[in-house]
Motif scaffolding. Structure first.
Motif, PDB file in Angstrom:
ATOM      1  N   VAL A 134       0.866  -1.177   0.000  1.00  0.00           N
ATOM      2  CA  VAL A 134       0.000   0.000   0.000  1.00  0.00           C
ATOM      3  C   VAL A 134       0.908   1.233   0.000  1.00  0.00           C
ATOM      4  N   THR A 135       0.376   2.308  -0.574  1.00  0.00           N
ATOM      5  CA  THR A 135       1.180   3.526  -0.608  1.00  0.00           C
ATOM      6  C   THR A 135       0.551   4.554   0.306  1.00  0.00           C
ATOM      7  N   LEU A 136       1.348   5.097   1.165  1.00  0.00           N
ATOM      8  CA  LEU A 136       0.850   6.110   2.093  1.00  0.00           C
ATOM      9  C   LEU A 136       1.393   7.461   1.646  1.00  0.00           C
ATOM     10  N   ASN A 137       0.477   8.409   1.415  1.00  0.00           N
ATOM     11  CA  ASN A 137       0.923   9.733   1.004  1.00  0.00           C
ATOM     12  C   ASN A 137       1.124  10.598   2.229  1.00  0.00           C
ATOM     13  N   ALA A 138       2.374  10.962   2.472  1.00  0.00           N
ATOM     14  CA  ALA A 138       2.702  11.822   3.614  1.00  0.00           C
ATOM     15  C   ALA A 138       3.218  13.135   3.044  1.00  0.00           C
ATOM     16  N   GLY A 139       2.333  14.127   2.960  1.00  0.00           N
ATOM     17  CA  GLY A 139       2.695  15.385   2.287  1.00  0.00           C
ATOM     18  C   GLY A 139       2.983  15.088   0.827  1.00  0.00           C
ATOM     19  N   ASP A 140       4.143  15.507   0.341  1.00  0.00           N
ATOM     20  CA  ASP A 140       4.455  15.231  -1.070  1.00  0.00           C
ATOM     21  C   ASP A 140       5.279  13.958  -1.236  1.00  0.00           C
ATOM     22  N   LYS A 141       5.392  13.207  -0.148  1.00  0.00           N
ATOM     23  CA  LYS A 141       6.179  11.974  -0.222  1.00  0.00           C
ATOM     24  C   LYS A 141       5.263  10.740  -0.247  1.00  0.00           C
ATOM     25  N   ALA A 142       5.492   9.835  -1.182  1.00  0.00           N
ATOM     26  CA  ALA A 142       4.713   8.585  -1.222  1.00  0.00           C
ATOM     27  C   ALA A 142       5.568   7.463  -0.631  1.00  0.00           C
ATOM     28  N   ILE A 190       4.535  -1.575   8.799  1.00  0.00           N
ATOM     29  CA  ILE A 190       4.742  -0.128   8.974  1.00  0.00           C
ATOM     30  C   ILE A 190       6.094   0.199   9.623  1.00  0.00           C
ATOM     31  N   ALA A 191       6.969  -0.813   9.713  1.00  0.00           N
ATOM     32  CA  ALA A 191       8.217  -0.615  10.476  1.00  0.00           C
ATOM     33  C   ALA A 191       9.008   0.595   9.996  1.00  0.00           C
ATOM     34  N   LYS A 192       8.950   0.881   8.674  1.00  0.00           N
ATOM     35  CA  LYS A 192       9.791   1.985   8.202  1.00  0.00           C
ATOM     36  C   LYS A 192       9.090   3.357   8.253  1.00  0.00           C
ATOM     37  N   LEU A 193       7.833   3.385   8.702  1.00  0.00           N
ATOM     38  CA  LEU A 193       7.094   4.663   8.703  1.00  0.00           C
ATOM     39  C   LEU A 193       7.778   5.797   9.472  1.00  0.00           C
ATOM     40  N   PRO A 194       8.221   5.562  10.732  1.00  0.00           N
ATOM     41  CA  PRO A 194       8.825   6.678  11.468  1.00  0.00           C
ATOM     42  C   PRO A 194      10.017   7.281  10.721  1.00  0.00           C
ATOM     43  N   LYS A 195      10.835   6.405  10.128  1.00  0.00           N
ATOM     44  CA  LYS A 195      12.026   6.894   9.421  1.00  0.00           C
ATOM     45  C   LYS A 195      11.616   7.698   8.186  1.00  0.00           C
ATOM     46  N   GLU A 196      10.603   7.209   7.466  1.00  0.00           N
ATOM     47  CA  GLU A 196      10.209   7.843   6.202  1.00  0.00           C
ATOM     48  C   GLU A 196       9.346   9.085   6.417  1.00  0.00           C
ATOM     49  N   THR A 197       8.527   9.104   7.476  1.00  0.00           N
ATOM     50  CA  THR A 197       7.562  10.212   7.629  1.00  0.00           C
ATOM     51  C   THR A 197       7.757  11.008   8.919  1.00  0.00           C
ATOM     52  N   GLY A 198       8.524  10.458   9.863  1.00  0.00           N
ATOM     53  CA  GLY A 198       8.659  11.121  11.173  1.00  0.00           C
ATOM     54  C   GLY A 198       7.445  10.889  12.064  1.00  0.00           C
ATOM     55  N   CYS A 199       6.507  10.059  11.613  1.00  0.00           N
ATOM     56  CA  CYS A 199       5.288   9.794  12.413  1.00  0.00           C
ATOM     57  C   CYS A 199       5.288   8.365  12.953  1.00  0.00           C
ATOM     58  N   PHE A 200       4.700   8.211  14.147  1.00  0.00           N
ATOM     59  CA  PHE A 200       4.386   6.875  14.650  1.00  0.00           C
ATOM     60  C   PHE A 200       2.950   6.559  14.259  1.00  0.00           C
TER      61      PHE A 200
END
Ligand code: CMC
Length: 429
Positions: free
Chosen positions: A7-15, A32-42
């Motif tokens: 699945v692709t999560l759109n975080a601002g202008d970053k997919a 979702i393990a890489k989410l914090p690194k990629e988006t700064g969000c938990f």
């Protein structure tokens, strides 16, 4: 099962592309393990209602279809054809034992049922009226003090032995707690008896006369133990895993599981059901109890109703309901609380509030009535659950210790406290 691979999560202008992990049965999981690194969000998921914390091959539940499988075997088949000790072997080892394997397991468990004499001193330190679950937390935890210095968690054989010791000794400890609370001498385990029979003798046998037990007693208890043996990542099993993730002593991990089980939202519900039925007291008061449970202001819930995962029916409750009637018939028990329970079930099942929220009787609704008929004191009900669930706890602990992906459990939080501020001396506050 979802066909998605990612699945692709759109975080601002970053997919951010997140892989979708496929189970052999059940819901796919977004990794979702890489989410914090990629988006700064938990991610935020109180109560872990949407979060898988581990991979496990032990138990599968389909809450909508009312399916429960231990190592692939339907609970109904195990309830009809297996025994608790065989189920414990299955949960621990992944396969049903052949005759030789079962005999060896049975023999090994039977020969680990004794407790060190020092346990008696420990037991003697409790107040005479201590709740047996409080004693269980302490007594099971104290096993860590007997088997710690020599325990090498890297050694699979030592891990297996710790699991065997827990399955073997928890019933001995449980019966000792009961006898202490009523001032009876602790009874040694009799190895010539089968697991459940041995436990019933430790509970009820007195030195002065032989114990005559109706056959249905061991049959019913064995069934209840099978049904309670495991239930995937429930609160107490997750607790065992969380503590286990730190590399703690397995007896301490299981003691933590006992503590988690005690709460009325989990294993403590069977005790709470009996107390509730006694408070309702008479079938004529059932409707007002149902009305009270619907009133959010009352803070009252129907104990033994509802489940986090089962939103159709609890397959264990179906099996227990039948056994409940068999036990009462064979023992000739005429229990007015059962009439209250039947009426309550009937009233709730046709009430819109319960129907809309998919609240059905769960495993604990009938188990308490069976325990009561078997003369097991109400305070011991959750202890019964703990004996059975020990099989599941040790199976999960063993699985976790071998899991190459296992990490220390360490959830994050949404901080809602103050921003940084300056310390103010007491004279200025
Ligand atoms: N009586 C009345 N209302 C209830 C009950 C109940 N027993 N259970 C849930 N509800 C209502 C709850 O108020 C909520 O209503 P609304 O949507 O209007 O706010 C809705 O149903 C959903 O409840 P929830 O608390 O969000 O559901 P959950 O999945 O978090 O909780 C539960 C599951 C088992 C903790 C809960 O159903 C409960 O407290 N049941 C009574 C205790 C019990 O029997 N526990 C044993 C569970 S089975 C044995 C085990 O696995 O340990």
């Amino acid at each position: 099962m979802s066909e998605l691979d990612q699945v692709t999560l759109n975080a601002g202008d970053k997919a951010v592309a997140l892989p979708v992990l496929k189970p052999t049965l059940g819901n796919s999981c977004i990794d979702i393990a890489k989410l914090p690194k990629e988006t700064g969000c938990f991610t935020y998921d109180p109560g872990f209602t949407a979060t898988a914390a581990c991979k496990s091959a032990i138990t599968y539940i389909d809450g909508d279809a009312g399916v429960l499988l231990y190592r692939g075997y339907p609970i109904e088949q195990l309830a009809n054809q297996s025994s608790f000790l065989e189920v414990a072997y299955l949960l621990m080892n992944g396969e049903l034992p052949n005759k030789t394997q079962f005999d060896a397991f049975d023999h090994e468990v039977a020969h680990h049922t004794m407790m060190h004499e020092a346990f008696k001193n420990f037991l003697g330190g409790f107040r005479h009226d201590a709740h047996p679950m409080a004693m269980m937390v302490g007594m099971v935890g104290s096993m860590a003090s007997f088997y710690h210095n020599t325990l090498d968690l890297e050694d699979p054989e030592q891990r297996r032995l710790a699991a065997i010791r827990l399955i073997a000794k928890v019933p001995t400890i449980a019966a000792a707690c009961h006898r202490y609370s009523i001032g009876w001498p602790v009874r040694f385990p009799r190895n010539n008896l089968e697991y459940v029979d041995r436990f019933l003798h430790m509970m009820f046998e007195v030195p002065s006369e032989p114990l005559e037990l109706p056959p249905v007693a061991a049959k019913a208890l064995d069934l209840l133990f099978i049904l309670h043996a495991d239930h995937e990542q429930n609160a107490s099993t997750s607790t065992v895993r969380l503590v286990g993730s730190t590399g703690a002593n397995p007896y301490a991990c299981v003691a933590a599981g006992v503590a988690a089980l005690w709460g009325p939202a989990h294993g403590g519900a069977n005790e709470a059901v009996l107390k509730m039925l006694a408070e309702i007291g008479d079938v004529k008061n059932v409707q007002s109890a149902v009305d009270k449970a619907k009133d959010k202001e009352s803070g009252f819930r129907l104990m033994g109703f509802g489940h986090r995962v089962y939103k159709n029916f609890d397959p264990r409750a179906k099996i227990i309901r039948e056994m409940c009637h068999q036990v009462l018939n064979e023992l000739g028990v005429n229990d007015p609380l059962l009439d209250v329970a039947m009426k309550l079930e009937e009233a709730a099942l046709k009430d819109d509030y319960f129907v809309q929220r998919k609240l059905y009787p769960n495993v604990d609704f009938y188990s308490g009535i069976i325990y009561k008929a078997l003369k097991i004191p109400t305070e011991m009900f959750t202890v019964m659950f703990a004996i059975a669930r020990t099989a599941g706890w040790v199976a999960h602990w063993l699985e976790q210790q071998e899991d190459p992906e296992a990490k220390i459990g360490r959830p994050r939080q949404i901080y809602t406290g103050y921003d940084k501020r300056e310390y103010v001396g007491v004279d200025k506050r």
